[in-house]
Design a protein around this motif. Sequence first.
Motif, short mmCIF file in Angstrom:
data_model
loop_
_atom_site.label_atom_id
_atom_site.label_comp_id
_atom_site.label_asym_id
_atom_site.label_seq_id
_atom_site.Cartn_x
_atom_site.Cartn_y
_atom_site.Cartn_z
N GLN A 41 2.22 2.12 -3.38
CA GLN A 41 1.20 2.60 -4.31
C GLN A 41 0.73 4.01 -3.96
O GLN A 41 0.41 4.80 -4.86
CB GLN A 41 0.01 1.65 -4.32
N LYS A 42 0.71 4.35 -2.67
CA LYS A 42 0.11 5.61 -2.24
C LYS A 42 1.11 6.75 -2.11
O LYS A 42 0.79 7.90 -2.39
CB LYS A 42 -0.61 5.41 -0.89
N THR A 43 2.34 6.46 -1.63
CA THR A 43 3.27 7.54 -1.33
C THR A 43 3.88 8.11 -2.59
O THR A 43 3.99 7.44 -3.62
CB THR A 43 4.40 7.01 -0.42
N GLU A 47 0.83 -1.20 0.00
CA GLU A 47 0.00 0.00 0.00
C GLU A 47 0.86 1.26 0.00
O GLU A 47 0.53 2.24 -0.67
CB GLU A 47 -0.94 -0.02 1.21
#
Length: 549
Positions: A135-137, A132
């Motif tokens: 994918q997010k940072t 996660e």
Amino acid sequence: MQREGLEGRFFLRSKILPEEDPSGFLNRMLHYRAAHTRDQIIELLGSSSGRLAWSFPSRLDVAKAMFPRALPEMDGLVHGYTRFPLFSPFLVKATRRRLYMHHRKEGYSSVAQSFGLLDRARFGICLKCVQEDLQKTKGGFAYWRRAHLIPGVAYCVVHQELLYTLCESCELGHRRNSEPVYPGPKCLCGKAVQRMVKPKRQKSEDALLAIDAMAVELMQGKCPVMVEPGLIPMHARGYLLRQAHPNFVHLLRESTGLLNQVIGGEALALLNVRGHTVERLLGRLGDGLHLINPRQNIAFVYTVFGGWPGLKEEVDLRAQDVEAYEASGQHVPKRIRVGKDTKSDLIRRFNNLDDRELKERRRSARDFIQAALKANRCLTRTELFRMRGGKTHYLFALYMDEAWFLKALPRIVLTAPRQREVSVRAAFPGLKPTGKDADFAERIYEVCDALLETNPLKRITRACLLNNSRNESIKGWAEKSPSVREALEACVDSDEEFIERRLGYVCEKVAEISILHPYALKSSYRGLSTLQIIQRIKRALTWLKKHSG
């Protein structure tokens, strides 16, 4: 190189992320923006120890001066990003202040042992969190979470997945590594990371996950109870005394049995809970010091109250009327007889009763004996005499209701079921002649552990556990002993336990080959029906057979 104005010099604009560990934040920022080796990071931090502190980070005032915009105020930094809120509720005021100043200032040596830490700090890595984060940072990086660095923690509470860690060599030698450490599927040596713990029983896994979830709630300030030093032992003693039999109170024995029943021996070993630990959990040591290890205290709350809501109910109950609460928990010692009553004394006392009392005693004795016979049709007079509360009814029926007692429980030779029980003991000479069959129950546990070790995919049935015993074909002989019956109930697999063990084994073996494969993550099995889970496990086993080489 001067540290003043470091934020402006390197244009560091990224703030510390929610639940990010301060040491991990400094490790990440200084590596990406300023330094490229461990020595440069240590030099910028001004540390003389030559290493970063992970469990109990110190010198946060220096970090705040280096990154004034990226880090919050000191109180918010200590309470919101370190593990201080997890340890502080169990510390007295002076020790709590000492821990706070350790985080803020220079720090103390041997700080872990000073604050109740038995487990060494380990790098906890949740592979789902890593995916996660990537994918997010921005820029795609993973960061260290403070909940995954709690000493002794085994699970990621968010994804309910087992945590991974570095191999033993890299974990002990990471301080000599020239590159900073980041969470990911690869170890420093290039191999795959390994699981933090490997519980064999589903009960151990459920208990450890619940305890870790309660620890995270306390650390994040979501606990409904204001925990203070001594609060847990005081309310646990009151609860156990109120629930115990009035003539039989042994808090240490009750607590130890409850811990083994709810958590299990495997999880207790992982929590480092021993007999001496249980005494300190009850606050019964003479030195007046309470146990300050957070996870052991939380495990005791989970065992006795089932969680924080149960403890809150007990705290509210005491707050309503403190005197009545303490009076209800006071144990009245059992009356000690000076001399033993003879047969003539008992008959004289029974004859002195009036007709109404005599009739009531006769009815009470008959009801008790009939209930005991209904529970155990092979009951003997000796067993009735040794039952709790059975001695009084036995003596009254023997001397004052002899005709009915002789018909209800005749004094005869061993019946067929009793002869079977004797033959069982003859079949196993090592069993103690106490009627509890403790040795044979221990043999059942040993057979169960051996089956789990040699063939974890096989279902553990009653026939497997009683195999090679001479009386295994006699229906119901093993269930006559309470200890043997309890051992069978604990070891024989239910449908859910069998599926969970196969699932854990498959996830572990797939992770050894491909740690990021969907078959290796338990979260990919959630939401499926039982039939779908079984089919997915079969497909995973086929995949294992194909790729195991």
